[in-house]
Design an enzyme around this catalytic site. Structure first.
Site, PDB file in Angstrom:
ATOM      1  N   TYR A   1      39.830  31.585  20.754  1.00 16.22           N
ATOM      2  CA  TYR A   1      40.727  32.732  20.912  1.00 16.22           C
ATOM      3  C   TYR A   1      41.781  32.681  19.820  1.00 16.22           C
ATOM      4  O   TYR A   1      42.710  31.891  19.860  1.00 16.22           O
ATOM      5  CB  TYR A   1      41.382  32.758  22.293  1.00 16.22           C
ATOM      6  CG  TYR A   1      40.419  32.802  23.463  1.00 16.22           C
ATOM      7  CD1 TYR A   1      39.108  33.244  23.309  1.00 16.22           C
ATOM      8  CD2 TYR A   1      40.824  32.404  24.739  1.00 16.22           C
ATOM      9  CE1 TYR A   1      38.226  33.271  24.390  1.00 16.22           C
ATOM     10  CE2 TYR A   1      39.950  32.435  25.817  1.00 16.22           C
ATOM     11  CZ  TYR A   1      38.657  32.864  25.633  1.00 16.22           C
ATOM     12  OH  TYR A   1      37.794  32.890  26.700  1.00 16.22           O
TER      13      TYR A   1
ATOM     14  N   PHE B   1      36.369  38.574  32.928  1.00 18.02           N
ATOM     15  CA  PHE B   1      36.314  40.036  33.123  1.00 18.02           C
ATOM     16  C   PHE B   1      36.507  40.388  34.599  1.00 18.02           C
ATOM     17  O   PHE B   1      35.812  41.271  35.121  1.00 18.02           O
ATOM     18  CB  PHE B   1      34.967  40.581  32.632  1.00 18.02           C
ATOM     19  CG  PHE B   1      35.059  41.400  31.371  1.00 18.02           C
ATOM     20  CD1 PHE B   1      35.906  41.024  30.342  1.00 18.02           C
ATOM     21  CD2 PHE B   1      34.293  42.549  31.204  1.00 18.02           C
ATOM     22  CE1 PHE B   1      35.986  41.785  29.173  1.00 18.02           C
ATOM     23  CE2 PHE B   1      34.356  43.307  30.047  1.00 18.02           C
ATOM     24  CZ  PHE B   1      35.212  42.926  29.030  1.00 18.02           C
ATOM     25  N   PRO B   2      37.450  39.732  35.311  1.00 22.53           N
ATOM     26  CA  PRO B   2      37.566  39.985  36.756  1.00 22.53           C
ATOM     27  C   PRO B   2      37.987  41.410  37.080  1.00 22.53           C
ATOM     28  O   PRO B   2      37.704  41.907  38.166  1.00 22.53           O
ATOM     29  CB  PRO B   2      38.647  38.987  37.195  1.00 22.53           C
ATOM     30  CG  PRO B   2      39.453  38.719  35.956  1.00 22.53           C
ATOM     31  CD  PRO B   2      38.449  38.769  34.829  1.00 22.53           C
TER      32      PRO B   2
ATOM     33  N   GLY C   1      37.104  43.805  34.819  1.00 21.88           N
ATOM     34  CA  GLY C   1      36.264  44.552  33.874  1.00 21.88           C
ATOM     35  C   GLY C   1      36.953  44.846  32.562  1.00 21.88           C
ATOM     36  O   GLY C   1      36.737  45.900  31.963  1.00 21.88           O
ATOM     37  N   GLY C   2      37.820  43.906  32.117  1.00 24.24           N
ATOM     38  CA  GLY C   2      38.546  44.146  30.874  1.00 24.24           C
ATOM     39  C   GLY C   2      39.520  45.312  31.014  1.00 24.24           C
ATOM     40  O   GLY C   2      39.870  45.960  30.029  1.00 24.24           O
TER      41      GLY C   2
ATOM     42  N   THR D   1      38.939  47.981  33.043  1.00 24.25           N
ATOM     43  CA  THR D   1      38.225  49.257  33.250  1.00 24.25           C
ATOM     44  C   THR D   1      37.956  49.575  34.720  1.00 24.25           C
ATOM     45  O   THR D   1      37.303  50.585  35.010  1.00 24.25           O
ATOM     46  CB  THR D   1      36.865  49.249  32.514  1.00 24.25           C
ATOM     47  OG1 THR D   1      36.051  48.213  33.089  1.00 24.25           O
ATOM     48  CG2 THR D   1      37.027  49.022  31.025  1.00 24.25           C
TER      49      THR D   1
HETATM   50  N1  LIG Z   1      34.022  32.310  29.301  1.00 21.12           N
HETATM   51  C1  LIG Z   1      33.926  33.394  28.574  1.00 21.12           C
HETATM   52  O1  LIG Z   1      32.929  33.636  27.883  1.00 21.12           O
HETATM   53  C2  LIG Z   1      35.050  34.377  28.607  1.00 21.12           C
HETATM   54  C3  LIG Z   1      34.886  35.661  28.031  1.00 21.12           C
HETATM   55  C4  LIG Z   1      35.971  36.544  28.089  1.00 21.12           C
HETATM   56  C5  LIG Z   1      37.146  36.146  28.707  1.00 21.12           C
HETATM   57  N2  LIG Z   1      37.268  34.892  29.245  1.00 21.12           N
HETATM   58  C6  LIG Z   1      38.505  34.474  29.931  1.00 21.12           C
HETATM   59  O2  LIG Z   1      38.668  35.323  31.057  1.00 21.12           O
HETATM   60  C7  LIG Z   1      39.963  35.890  31.054  1.00 21.12           C
HETATM   61  C8  LIG Z   1      39.932  37.240  31.711  1.00 21.12           C
HETATM   62  O3  LIG Z   1      39.026  38.100  31.037  1.00 21.12           O
HETATM   63  P1  LIG Z   1      39.514  39.308  30.163  1.00 21.12           P
HETATM   64  O4  LIG Z   1      40.936  39.091  29.750  1.00 21.12           O
HETATM   65  O5  LIG Z   1      38.497  39.502  29.119  1.00 21.12           O
HETATM   66  O6  LIG Z   1      39.349  40.566  31.121  1.00 21.12           O
HETATM   67  P2  LIG Z   1      40.150  41.090  32.395  1.00 21.12           P
HETATM   68  O7  LIG Z   1      41.064  40.052  32.924  1.00 21.12           O
HETATM   69  O8  LIG Z   1      39.138  41.682  33.296  1.00 21.12           O
HETATM   70  O9  LIG Z   1      40.986  42.306  31.772  1.00 21.12           O
HETATM   71  C9  LIG Z   1      42.022  42.127  30.862  1.00 21.12           C
HETATM   72  C10 LIG Z   1      42.365  43.481  30.271  1.00 21.12           C
HETATM   73  O10 LIG Z   1      42.850  44.321  31.294  1.00 21.12           O
HETATM   74  C11 LIG Z   1      44.168  44.766  30.991  1.00 21.12           C
HETATM   75  N3  LIG Z   1      44.965  44.604  32.222  1.00 21.12           N
HETATM   76  C12 LIG Z   1      45.237  43.443  32.873  1.00 21.12           C
HETATM   77  N4  LIG Z   1      45.974  43.687  33.970  1.00 21.12           N
HETATM   78  C13 LIG Z   1      46.148  45.025  34.013  1.00 21.12           C
HETATM   79  C14 LIG Z   1      46.827  45.889  34.894  1.00 21.12           C
HETATM   80  N5  LIG Z   1      47.439  45.405  35.982  1.00 21.12           N
HETATM   81  N6  LIG Z   1      46.826  47.227  34.637  1.00 21.12           N
HETATM   82  C15 LIG Z   1      46.193  47.719  33.552  1.00 21.12           C
HETATM   83  N7  LIG Z   1      45.528  46.956  32.662  1.00 21.12           N
HETATM   84  C16 LIG Z   1      45.513  45.613  32.888  1.00 21.12           C
HETATM   85  C17 LIG Z   1      44.682  43.904  29.889  1.00 21.12           C
HETATM   86  O11 LIG Z   1      45.481  44.667  29.010  1.00 21.12           O
HETATM   87  P3  LIG Z   1      47.037  44.367  28.867  1.00 21.12           P
HETATM   88  O12 LIG Z   1      47.162  43.219  27.929  1.00 21.12           O
HETATM   89  O13 LIG Z   1      47.581  45.660  28.328  1.00 21.12           O
HETATM   90  O14 LIG Z   1      47.559  44.063  30.236  1.00 21.12           O
HETATM   91  C18 LIG Z   1      43.408  43.433  29.199  1.00 21.12           C
HETATM   92  O15 LIG Z   1      43.031  44.339  28.182  1.00 21.12           O
HETATM   93  C19 LIG Z   1      40.339  35.892  29.558  1.00 21.12           C
HETATM   94  O16 LIG Z   1      41.739  36.018  29.365  1.00 21.12           O
HETATM   95  C20 LIG Z   1      39.765  34.593  29.105  1.00 21.12           C
HETATM   96  O17 LIG Z   1      40.667  33.533  29.402  1.00 21.12           O
HETATM   97  C21 LIG Z   1      36.230  34.031  29.202  1.00 21.12           C
END
Ligand SMILES: NC(=O)c1ccc[n+]([C@@H]2O[C@H](COP(=O)([O-])OP(=O)(O)OC[C@H]3O[C@@H](n4cnc5c(N)ncnc54)[C@H](OP(=O)(O)O)[C@@H]3O)[C@@H](O)[C@H]2O)c1
Length: 287
Positions: free
Chosen positions: A65, A211-212, A214-215, A217
């Site tokens: 990252y 992606f808990p 959905g990023g 979405t």
């Molecule tokens: N093992 C793997 O291959 C892998 C792959 C991807 C990710 N990960 C890990 O998993 C974690 C979580 O996944 P992720 O960050 O990809 O996806 P996520 O947690 O599903 O979604 C994060 C996205 O949602 C937005 N968001 C978060 N809270 C929100 C809210 N309350 N209202 C509106 N938008 C919101 C964030 O934007 P804002 O910044 O604007 O809040 C960000 O763009 C990552 O941080 C990483 O540590 C692991």
């Protein structure tokens, strides 16, 4: 399936490391497109500190990252670390630049350097949870697992985990080391890895969905939106709460670079979902 007030708030990672089930994912504190330093590093530092202040004691990151900047910002935010905080990092993917793909490299040579780099950047003498970011199709998994087992025996790693793996992969890894966690993509709208969740639950292994929400979405699902409206919560909060209710071994690491979003996400701990509501939410995704 949990459905009421007896929602567990902690999980014993690897059987001996108590983690609050609502943690924080630090992939999004880097620069644009997960690359370099953000325009305002202090904001990232503030978000990480706020997460801990709000009760997060597990932070997920990876050397890829940034690369490296997520680990550096966590260190800048939290070092010297409180005893309660667990940082989980990952190695096995490499990426240099915003416009290129993540590539696999789980060779022992690369992982040796990656692990030492994470230890140095995070200023730790061992990593509490080191997760193999991906099994590398170019390297026999057994060779990677053997290296990780040796690094753990050498004291550089406390607990080992895997990411984007099948049940068969986990079973193979368990011949080399105790698998403490599995991090696969999973959410209320995306349950492809349901059999892996069920296997980890039966084996006492932490399941850490990436992606808990959905990023970001989940709001696009009108059915989830309607369910959230009925409970007067946001879709993201409901998606996180569904995960907390789905299985006790699920640890959450929602990612955000916003303190307002962090605070919103943390409030999902207060939501309780009834059995009937769970049944409706379960129908949102094919298993
Ligand atoms: N093992 C793997 O291959 C892998 C792959 C991807 C990710 N990960 C890990 O998993 C974690 C979580 O996944 P992720 O960050 O990809 O996806 P996520 O947690 O599903 O979604 C994060 C996205 O949602 C937005 N968001 C978060 N809270 C929100 C809210 N309350 N209202 C509106 N938008 C919101 C964030 O934007 P804002 O910044 O604007 O809040 C960000 O763009 C990552 O941080 C990483 O540590 C692991």
């Amino acid at each position: 399936m949990k459905n009421n007030a007896d929602l567990k708030t902690t999980f014993e990672l690897g059987g001996d490391l108590e983690i609050n089930r609502l943690g924080y994912g630090a992939m999004r504190i880097t620069g644009p497109m997960l690359s370099g330093m953000p325009e305002n590093p202090q904001n990232s530092i503030d978000v990480v500190r706020k997460a801990v202040e709000l009760g997060v004691n597990f932070i997920d990151t990876a050397d890829a990252y940034g690369p490296f900047t997520s680990e550096e910002l966590i260190r800048d935010a939290l070092f010297p670390y409180s005893k309660d905080v667990t940082i989980g990092t990952k190695g096995g993917l490499v990426r240099f630049g915003a416009h290129v793909d993540f590539n696999h490299d789980a060779s022992p040579q690369h992982l040796h350097d990656a692990l030492d780099g994470s230890l140095r950047r995070l200023k730790l003498d061992h990593i509490e949870l080191y997760q193999l970011h991906r099994i590398d199709p170019k390297v026999p998994a057994e060779i990677t697992f053997e290296f990780l087992a040796k690094a753990q025996q050498a004291g550089k790693i406390r607990h080992l985990g895997l990411s984007e793996v099948s049940v068969e992969d986990i079973q193979l890894a368990r011949k080399y080391f105790k698998v403490a966690s599995v991090q696969n993509r999973y959410s209320v709208l995306d349950r492809k890895w349901e059999p892996v969740l069920e296997y980890t639950e039966s084996q006492g292994i932490a399941f850490i969905p990436w992606f808990p929400i959905g990023g970001g979405t989940t709001a696009e699902s009108s059915k989830l939106q309607q369910a959230a409206d009925r409970k007067r919560v946001s879709t993201h909060q409901l998606a996180l709460s569904w995960l907390l209710h789905r299985a006790d071994n699920i640890l959450l690491i929602p990612g955000t670079s916003s303190i307002a979003h962090l605070e919103e996400n943390m409030r999902s701990l207060d939501i309780r979902i009834t059995t009937e509501e769970m049944n409706d939410l379960n129908a949102l995704s094919e298993v």
